[in-house]
Design a protein around this motif. Structure first.
Motif, PDB file in Angstrom:
ATOM      1  N   UNK A 129       0.857  -1.178   0.000  1.00 24.68           N
ATOM      2  CA  UNK A 129       0.000   0.000   0.000  1.00 24.68           C
ATOM      3  C   UNK A 129       0.895   1.230   0.000  1.00 24.68           C
ATOM      4  N   UNK A 130       0.757   2.056  -1.019  1.00 32.44           N
ATOM      5  CA  UNK A 130       1.634   3.223  -1.167  1.00 32.44           C
ATOM      6  C   UNK A 130       0.820   4.508  -1.107  1.00 32.44           C
ATOM      7  N   UNK A 131       1.475   5.556  -0.624  1.00 33.76           N
ATOM      8  CA  UNK A 131       0.921   6.900  -0.693  1.00 33.76           C
ATOM      9  C   UNK A 131       1.808   7.704  -1.636  1.00 33.76           C
ATOM     10  N   UNK A 132       1.187   8.346  -2.607  1.00 35.51           N
ATOM     11  CA  UNK A 132       1.911   9.144  -3.587  1.00 35.51           C
ATOM     12  C   UNK A 132       1.433  10.585  -3.467  1.00 35.51           C
ATOM     13  N   UNK A 133       2.351  11.495  -3.209  1.00 37.93           N
ATOM     14  CA  UNK A 133       1.979  12.882  -2.984  1.00 37.93           C
ATOM     15  C   UNK A 133       2.563  13.828  -4.026  1.00 37.93           C
ATOM     16  N   UNK A 134       1.815  14.883  -4.295  1.00 33.16           N
ATOM     17  CA  UNK A 134       2.219  15.915  -5.252  1.00 33.16           C
ATOM     18  C   UNK A 134       1.971  17.288  -4.634  1.00 33.16           C
ATOM     19  N   UNK A 135       2.945  18.151  -4.756  1.00 34.93           N
ATOM     20  CA  UNK A 135       2.780  19.542  -4.348  1.00 34.93           C
ATOM     21  C   UNK A 135       3.115  20.411  -5.548  1.00 34.93           C
ATOM     22  N   UNK A 136       2.349  21.488  -5.743  1.00 28.89           N
ATOM     23  CA  UNK A 136       2.604  22.335  -6.904  1.00 28.89           C
ATOM     24  C   UNK A 136       1.952  23.691  -6.763  1.00 28.89           C
ATOM     25  N   UNK A 137       1.783  24.339  -7.907  1.00 30.15           N
ATOM     26  CA  UNK A 137       1.244  25.694  -7.908  1.00 30.15           C
ATOM     27  C   UNK A 137       0.313  25.887  -9.100  1.00 30.15           C
ATOM     28  N   UNK A 138      -0.768  26.637  -8.882  1.00 34.13           N
ATOM     29  CA  UNK A 138      -1.659  27.062  -9.957  1.00 34.13           C
ATOM     30  C   UNK A 138      -1.328  28.519 -10.256  1.00 34.13           C
ATOM     31  N   UNK A 139      -0.837  28.779 -11.458  1.00 34.08           N
ATOM     32  CA  UNK A 139      -0.408  30.118 -11.854  1.00 34.08           C
ATOM     33  C   UNK A 139      -1.502  30.751 -12.711  1.00 34.08           C
ATOM     34  N   UNK A 140      -1.971  31.915 -12.311  1.00 39.03           N
ATOM     35  CA  UNK A 140      -3.051  32.600 -13.017  1.00 39.03           C
ATOM     36  C   UNK A 140      -2.522  33.252 -14.289  1.00 39.03           C
ATOM     37  N   UNK A 141      -3.248  33.058 -15.410  1.00 35.60           N
ATOM     38  CA  UNK A 141      -2.861  33.632 -16.686  1.00 35.60           C
ATOM     39  C   UNK A 141      -3.551  34.954 -16.965  1.00 35.60           C
ATOM     40  N   UNK A 142      -3.228  35.561 -18.109  1.00 36.24           N
ATOM     41  CA  UNK A 142      -3.812  36.871 -18.461  1.00 36.24           C
ATOM     42  C   UNK A 142      -5.329  36.862 -18.555  1.00 36.24           C
ATOM     43  N   UNK A 143      -5.935  35.719 -18.969  1.00 38.69           N
ATOM     44  CA  UNK A 143      -7.390  35.666 -19.117  1.00 38.69           C
ATOM     45  C   UNK A 143      -8.107  35.493 -17.792  1.00 38.69           C
ATOM     46  N   UNK A 144      -7.379  35.222 -16.720  1.00 35.91           N
ATOM     47  CA  UNK A 144      -7.981  35.092 -15.398  1.00 35.91           C
ATOM     48  C   UNK A 144      -8.532  33.710 -15.123  1.00 35.91           C
ATOM     49  N   UNK A 145      -8.214  33.189 -13.949  1.00 37.11           N
ATOM     50  CA  UNK A 145      -8.652  31.848 -13.564  1.00 37.11           C
ATOM     51  C   UNK A 145     -10.036  31.904 -12.928  1.00 37.11           C
TER      52      UNK A 145
END
Length: 234
Positions: A129-145
């Motif tokens: 049984x494994x745990x897989x983790x991800x950390x990151x970033x959501x970068x807002x673009x010119x059109x807006x998120x």
């Protein structure tokens, strides 16, 4: 290469991944699909996300581009090999454009990246049984998120060799609330239900955890056609 990409994007496929740089993960959040957890926040919450990330995985996480911890460092049980994590080539970023527009230039709404990864494994009754983790970033673009961003992720366990063999694959979807002022946002995700048979002998040395963004992985299946019954002649 085409076969490798289609396997990653389709849950039922059986082989073909491209080896990418090795990484190790981290996470905390509540997934829209079972088996994962997710947490997102504005850039001001980055330190708290990193702190909780460390609570989950301790020193078993690393920034993208750093060498992966060895199996000995990851597993206390000498019989257990915890595979390294690799981001599939071409699936390390997710760019989304305005409706009907390409995800580039002034039409880019947001881009999601992976900055840190981690994993840990436990052996019980012949299964890992494994745990897989991800950390990151959501970068807002010119059109807006939008106020909320959906992040589609696929996690797979692959035994590499002459013919790569997919041991486990599953698509997940998590959501993160964006900052009120259009700020870029830190997110974190962990898949907690990665379960597969423990490999025998040295076969575990060929196992890899593959991750990546998979926007097609959770598309709803087409509804089956209904066959109209022919009216009986009177």
């Amino acid at each position: 290469m085409t076969r490798q990409r289609s396997m990653f994007l389709q849950a039922g496929a059986s082989r073909g991944f491209t080896r990418a740089a090795l990484f190790t993960l981290t996470a905390l959040s509540l997934a829209g699909c079972g088996g994962g957890s997710m947490l997102g926040g504005s850039s001001g919450s980055e330190s708290s996300i990193g702190s909780r990330f460390s609570q989950l995985f301790g020193s078993k996480s690393q920034a993208v581009g750093e060498p992966a911890p060895t199996a000995a460092e990851q597993a206390a049980d000498a019989q257990l090999t915890c595979p390294a994590v690799a981001i599939r080539a071409g699936a390390s970023t997710l760019a989304v454009g305005a409706p009907g527009k390409p995800a580039s230039g002034e039409d880019l709404r947001y881009q999601v990246t992976i900055t840190r990864t981690a994993r840990d494994c436990n052996l019980n009754g012949g299964q890992i049984t494994a745990r897989i983790g991800i950390e990151g970033r959501v970068i807002v673009g010119p059109a807006g998120a939008p106020p909320t961003v959906d992040i589609p992720v696929r996690v797979a366990v692959v035994q590499e060799g002459v013919g790569d063999k997919v041991i486990f694959t599953k698509a997940y979807r998590t959501s993160v609330a964006m900052g009120a002022n259009g700020e870029s946002t830190v997110y974190s995700f962990v898949a907690e239900d990665v379960i597969y048979p423990a490999p025998k002998g040295d076969a575990g040395d060929q196992y890899v955890f593959y991750i990546g963004f998979d926007p097609n992985g959770l598309k709803p299946e087409a509804a089956p056609r209904r066959h109209r019954s022919k009216a009986r002649a009177g």
